[in-house]
Motif scaffolding. Structure first.
Motif, PDB file in Angstrom:
ATOM      1  N   GLU A 139      -4.081   0.995  -6.136  1.00 25.14           N
ATOM      2  CA  GLU A 139      -4.948   1.742  -5.237  1.00 25.14           C
ATOM      3  C   GLU A 139      -5.741   0.764  -4.378  1.00 25.14           C
ATOM      4  O   GLU A 139      -6.136  -0.309  -4.835  1.00 25.14           O
ATOM      5  N   MET A 140      -5.974   1.143  -3.132  1.00 22.88           N
ATOM      6  CA  MET A 140      -6.738   0.282  -2.223  1.00 22.88           C
ATOM      7  C   MET A 140      -8.213   0.304  -2.545  1.00 22.88           C
ATOM      8  O   MET A 140      -8.778   1.360  -2.846  1.00 22.88           O
ATOM      9  N   THR A 141      -8.824  -0.855  -2.463  1.00 22.33           N
ATOM     10  CA  THR A 141     -10.277  -0.934  -2.487  1.00 22.33           C
ATOM     11  C   THR A 141     -10.797  -0.563  -1.094  1.00 22.33           C
ATOM     12  O   THR A 141     -10.008  -0.348  -0.151  1.00 22.33           O
ATOM     13  N   GLU A 142     -12.114  -0.509  -0.949  1.00 25.86           N
ATOM     14  CA  GLU A 142     -12.675  -0.239   0.375  1.00 25.86           C
ATOM     15  C   GLU A 142     -12.268  -1.331   1.364  1.00 25.86           C
ATOM     16  O   GLU A 142     -11.975  -1.067   2.534  1.00 25.86           O
ATOM     17  N   ALA A 143     -12.243  -2.568   0.896  1.00 22.11           N
ATOM     18  CA  ALA A 143     -11.791  -3.671   1.750  1.00 22.11           C
ATOM     19  C   ALA A 143     -10.321  -3.498   2.108  1.00 22.11           C
ATOM     20  O   ALA A 143      -9.891  -3.753   3.245  1.00 22.11           O
TER      21      ALA A 143
ATOM     22  N   LEU B  24      -9.687 -13.655   2.482  1.00 19.75           N
ATOM     23  CA  LEU B  24     -10.690 -12.672   2.903  1.00 19.75           C
ATOM     24  C   LEU B  24     -11.882 -12.623   1.956  1.00 19.75           C
ATOM     25  O   LEU B  24     -12.921 -12.041   2.288  1.00 19.75           O
ATOM     26  N   GLY B  25     -11.717 -13.189   0.768  1.00 17.36           N
ATOM     27  CA  GLY B  25     -12.811 -13.175  -0.198  1.00 17.36           C
ATOM     28  C   GLY B  25     -13.083 -11.809  -0.768  1.00 17.36           C
ATOM     29  O   GLY B  25     -14.223 -11.521  -1.164  1.00 17.36           O
ATOM     30  N   SER B  26     -12.080 -10.945  -0.802  1.00 16.57           N
ATOM     31  CA  SER B  26     -12.247  -9.578  -1.322  1.00 16.57           C
ATOM     32  C   SER B  26     -10.971  -9.134  -2.017  1.00 16.57           C
ATOM     33  O   SER B  26      -9.853  -9.498  -1.603  1.00 16.57           O
ATOM     34  N   ARG B  27     -11.127  -8.315  -3.057  1.00 16.96           N
ATOM     35  CA  ARG B  27      -9.948  -7.690  -3.656  1.00 16.96           C
ATOM     36  C   ARG B  27      -9.482  -6.578  -2.731  1.00 16.96           C
ATOM     37  O   ARG B  27     -10.277  -5.793  -2.219  1.00 16.96           O
ATOM     38  N   LEU B  28      -8.198  -6.516  -2.530  1.00 14.21           N
ATOM     39  CA  LEU B  28      -7.631  -5.525  -1.608  1.00 14.21           C
ATOM     40  C   LEU B  28      -7.049  -4.321  -2.341  1.00 14.21           C
ATOM     41  O   LEU B  28      -7.068  -3.204  -1.811  1.00 14.21           O
ATOM     42  N   VAL B  29      -6.502  -4.544  -3.538  1.00 15.46           N
ATOM     43  CA  VAL B  29      -5.940  -3.451  -4.331  1.00 15.46           C
ATOM     44  C   VAL B  29      -6.342  -3.652  -5.775  1.00 15.46           C
ATOM     45  O   VAL B  29      -6.654  -4.766  -6.224  1.00 15.46           O
ATOM     46  N   GLU B  30      -6.328  -2.562  -6.528  1.00 17.08           N
ATOM     47  CA  GLU B  30      -6.565  -2.636  -7.961  1.00 17.08           C
ATOM     48  C   GLU B  30      -5.675  -1.607  -8.637  1.00 17.08           C
ATOM     49  O   GLU B  30      -5.280  -0.608  -8.021  1.00 17.08           O
TER      50      GLU B  30
ATOM     51  N   ALA C 282      -9.894  -0.914   4.832  1.00 12.68           N
ATOM     52  CA  ALA C 282     -10.219  -1.460   6.154  1.00 12.68           C
ATOM     53  C   ALA C 282      -9.084  -2.325   6.683  1.00 12.68           C
ATOM     54  O   ALA C 282      -8.691  -2.228   7.851  1.00 12.68           O
ATOM     55  N   LEU C 283      -8.528  -3.169   5.795  1.00 10.86           N
ATOM     56  CA  LEU C 283      -7.431  -4.035   6.237  1.00 10.86           C
ATOM     57  C   LEU C 283      -6.199  -3.218   6.591  1.00 10.86           C
ATOM     58  O   LEU C 283      -5.521  -3.508   7.589  1.00 10.86           O
ATOM     59  N   TYR C 284      -5.905  -2.181   5.812  1.00 13.12           N
ATOM     60  CA  TYR C 284      -4.723  -1.349   6.071  1.00 13.12           C
ATOM     61  C   TYR C 284      -4.810  -0.689   7.442  1.00 13.12           C
ATOM     62  O   TYR C 284      -3.824  -0.643   8.188  1.00 13.12           O
ATOM     63  N   LYS C 285      -6.017  -0.221   7.795  1.00 11.49           N
ATOM     64  CA  LYS C 285      -6.193   0.423   9.105  1.00 11.49           C
ATOM     65  C   LYS C 285      -5.866  -0.548  10.235  1.00 11.49           C
ATOM     66  O   LYS C 285      -5.102  -0.220  11.158  1.00 11.49           O
TER      67      LYS C 285
ATOM     68  N   VAL D  83       0.835  -1.208   0.000  1.00  8.80           N
ATOM     69  CA  VAL D  83       0.000   0.000   0.000  1.00  8.80           C
ATOM     70  C   VAL D  83       0.866   1.252   0.000  1.00  8.80           C
ATOM     71  O   VAL D  83       0.629   2.204  -0.762  1.00  8.80           O
ATOM     72  N   GLU D  84       1.859   1.283   0.857  1.00  6.26           N
ATOM     73  CA  GLU D  84       2.662   2.502   1.008  1.00  6.26           C
ATOM     74  C   GLU D  84       3.598   2.733  -0.170  1.00  6.26           C
ATOM     75  O   GLU D  84       3.923   3.888  -0.492  1.00  6.26           O
ATOM     76  N   GLU D  85       4.038   1.670  -0.863  1.00  6.75           N
ATOM     77  CA  GLU D  85       4.911   1.844  -2.020  1.00  6.75           C
ATOM     78  C   GLU D  85       4.118   2.014  -3.313  1.00  6.75           C
ATOM     79  O   GLU D  85       4.606   2.628  -4.270  1.00  6.75           O
ATOM     80  N   GLY D  86       2.915   1.443  -3.347  1.00 10.97           N
ATOM     81  CA  GLY D  86       2.073   1.602  -4.533  1.00 10.97           C
ATOM     82  C   GLY D  86       2.402   0.681  -5.677  1.00 10.97           C
ATOM     83  O   GLY D  86       1.694   0.677  -6.698  1.00 10.97           O
TER      84      GLY D  86
END
Length: 293
Positions: free
Chosen positions: A56-60, A43-49, A63-66, A13-16
């Motif tokens: 870029e982070m998805t909404e999921a 988790l059954g969800s995409r985390l980045v796209e 939440a995980l990053y936090k 996330v932080e490096e992109g």
């Protein structure tokens, strides 16, 4: 997921970019991509796209990053605290104090606090024999007690030896001289501190017995202020360690030094020699030992 995967995700996330995150983590890109897919599958969800050149982070993912930041921060704090407890910098000092204990204890604790400001304290006051039981049962690690007592299961650091004084009401002191012997005072009505069979009481009676004298005992009292009130009111005289006089100044009493009999008591720090001693407790023992040597 484990803490390692959370750290991977934070770096992504932080490096992109996967490549930049792999460089930051000192690993190759394919295993990192595999870890990202494994987290998404679990988790059954995409985390980045992909959004342009950067991920870029998805909404999921947000939440995980936090939570990933919180969990890794807590892990680092836990490691630091455990390390500090292991070094005695942090942790808890549990210590028992005898009812007639050293009057310099606040100064001792101040010195220790200056050396180890993060340590917290649990301090219990009781009779010496009961403190031995508390140490044996590991309710407290250390105890400052008055000797003699049976100490087969304990390590002992002798702190100091102090004399006893014969005390009477200041209204009508029975002697003009400032020193008396046990023979001089054996006929005086005496109320002794502590409880029969324990430290101070035993030391006093043992001294009379050693000199083949029989004291005129009218009672015993484990509450020091009440004992001094009784002496002040001329109910009886008493014999007390020097510490009692230093810790309770201002009473209208007259104190006589007791000579020619070796009536004194030793104060020692004890701990269970068969059990692990925390680093905080070890540091406290070392500080007192250094102060004695």
């Amino acid at each position: 997921m484990d803490i390692r995967q959370l750290r991977y995700f934070i770096a992504i996330v932080e490096e992109g970019k996967i490549s930049a995150a792999a460089n930051r983590l000192h690993m190759s890109q394919p295993p990192l991509s595999q870890q990202l897919r494994a987290m998404e599958e679990e988790l059954g969800s995409r985390l980045v796209e992909r959004g342009g050149k950067f991920l870029e982070m998805t909404e999921a993912g947000k939440a995980l990053y936090k939570y990933a930041l919180q969990v890794t921060q807590l892990m680092e704090e836990a490691k630091l605290e455990v390390r500090e407890v292991g070094n005695g910098v942090n942790g808890r000092l549990t210590i028992g104090i005898n009812t007639f204990s050293v009057d310099g204890l606040p100064d001792i604790l101040h010195r220790f606090k200056e050396l180890y400001p993060k340590v917290t304290y649990k301090i219990q006051q009781n009779e010496s024999s009961h403190l031995c039981k508390l140490v044996e049962e590991r309710i407290v690690e250390l105890a400052i007690i008055r000797l003699p007592l049976e100490l087969e299961h304990f390590s002992v650091l002798h702190l100091h030896t102090e004399p006893f004084y014969f005390i009477t009401s200041a209204q009508r002191p029975p002697y003009e001289q400032e020193e008396v012997s046990l023979a001089d005072i054996q006929a005086c009505p005496l109320i002794l501190p502590s409880t029969e069979g324990l430290g101070v009481y035993y030391s006093i009676l043992e001294s009379f017995s050693r000199h083949q004298l029989q004291p005129n005992l009218v009672g015993e009292c484990s509450d020091v202020p009440l004992l001094l009130d009784l002496v002040t009111s001329e109910f009886a005289a008493s014999i007390v360690p020097e510490t009692v006089l230093r810790r309770h100044p201002g009473y209208p009493i007259h104190a006589y030094e007791i000579t020619g009999n070796g009536l004194s008591t030793s104060v020692g720090l004890i701990w269970n020699k068969h059990h692990y001693l925390s680093k905080a407790a070890q540091n406290f023992v070392d500080m007192l030992r250094d102060g004695i040597s």
